[in-house]
Design a protein around this motif. Sequence first.
Motif, short mmCIF file in Angstrom:
data_model
loop_
_atom_site.label_atom_id
_atom_site.label_comp_id
_atom_site.label_asym_id
_atom_site.label_seq_id
_atom_site.Cartn_x
_atom_site.Cartn_y
_atom_site.Cartn_z
N ARG A 97 0.76 -1.14 -0.12
CA ARG A 97 0.00 -0.25 -0.04
C ARG A 97 0.73 1.27 0.05
NH1 ARG A 97 -1.34 3.00 4.67
NH2 ARG A 97 -0.18 2.19 6.64
N GLU A 134 0.54 5.79 0.59
CA GLU A 134 -0.17 7.22 0.96
C GLU A 134 0.79 8.36 1.02
OE1 GLU A 134 -2.58 8.95 4.62
OE2 GLU A 134 -2.07 6.89 4.51
N GLY A 135 0.49 9.14 -0.06
CA GLY A 135 1.48 10.25 -0.29
C GLY A 135 2.90 9.94 -0.89
N HIS A 155 1.08 8.47 -3.72
CA HIS A 155 0.07 7.29 -3.72
C HIS A 155 -1.21 7.62 -3.23
CE1 HIS A 155 3.61 4.72 -4.68
NE2 HIS A 155 4.26 5.43 -3.96
N ALA A 156 -2.30 7.10 -3.85
CA ALA A 156 -3.53 7.27 -2.93
C ALA A 156 -4.05 8.59 -2.92
CB ALA A 156 -3.90 6.31 -2.09
N HIS A 157 -3.80 9.51 -3.90
CA HIS A 157 -4.36 10.97 -3.68
C HIS A 157 -5.72 10.92 -3.90
CE1 HIS A 157 -4.77 15.15 -4.57
NE2 HIS A 157 -3.62 15.52 -4.12
#
Length: 404
Positions: free
Chosen positions: A24, A26-27, A52-54
Amino acid sequence: MSWQDDAGRDLVRSFGDRMAMFVRGEGAYVWDADGKRYLDFLAGIAVNSLGHAHPAFVEAITRQASTLSHVSNYFATPPQLELASRLKRLAGTGPDGRVYFGNSGAEANEAAFKLARLHGGPGRPRILSLKDAFHGRTMGTLALTGKPWMQEPFLPMVGGVEFIDTTIEALDAALDDGVAALFLEPIKGEAGVIDLPEGYLRAARELTERHGALLIVDEIQTGAGRTGEWFAFQHAGITPDAITVAKGIGGGFPIGALITFGAAGDLFYPGTHGSTFGGNPLGTAVAGAVLAEIERGGLVDNAAERGTQLREAIVRLDSTLVSGCRGQGLLIGVALRHPVAKAVVAAALEHGLVINAPNDDTIRLVPALTIGDVEIDEFLQLFAAALHTVEDALVLDAPSEVSA
């Protein structure tokens, strides 16, 4: 059985051993299967423009997938037309510009190769490319890639491509009225983030115009704001005949495009090129949202500012390995005094930092365009630790009279 065993058994070997199993992100961070966090300064090799995952990326995929994900290119869709218009505006093509959509940088360069052939016809068989350039791994784009070791297993190449030294003098000597097109990267990313000589793009534009050849600029790694302009050719104040883009325009979704300027846009006619998935509504909706967020967030200016901040800080590190920095914006090549780049990459991963070595004496940094002071401060700590790990190993391996 481990994930390494699964990868070794089930995946083709063209990429070698995978370095980690990421589950995973994030950012600016990713996590592996064991829960370890890494600062990602590779961003999928200049792909994850927003990290990531914006939320803008996630929302665009969710919204478009719930309405229309794919139709054939017999039909138009609003996201496709909106993205084409946005790309033309950002590239500055004017009303005569046109856009062809594919699924990758290699596909964009394949389209550009065919554009060059259509322009040249039988009377202009020659295409020029630069030594040590990289334009892709398909058979067409490999023929444009000036790396003999990459071509050798797949010879013979598609004919007509000539490789020249990256000097204005060599370009002037090679260009004549038999040349259909000149392909070039504004910064040679895979060669080690190598800048073109001062004035090269302006000279290339002048010489190609003089001889009636197309100037095709490969912006696959340098586009989407990466260098502190929307596209790197804009630093030189020129107008090419075509550019190719991919990577950062999709923010992690596979998409590529050929963008033409002026009369070059009229070279393709029905039946000369196509792609089943190219320009589908899902891909174009996501790319449109990514580019809109880059624009809304001022991330092109952020790339310019943070790139300068990073380069200045890197050369001030207490390290005997670093000899300087190359590149523009957030496409940075850190030059090393010894051919230990792969060791630095491995040490960085151990310390929780993801970076890349395009060759033995260069570290490539291409983080998300969203990075700020927090990420840069953490990067400098982790990178310095990785450099010191390798420096210590060099001392231990050195002869006693050297290490004394």
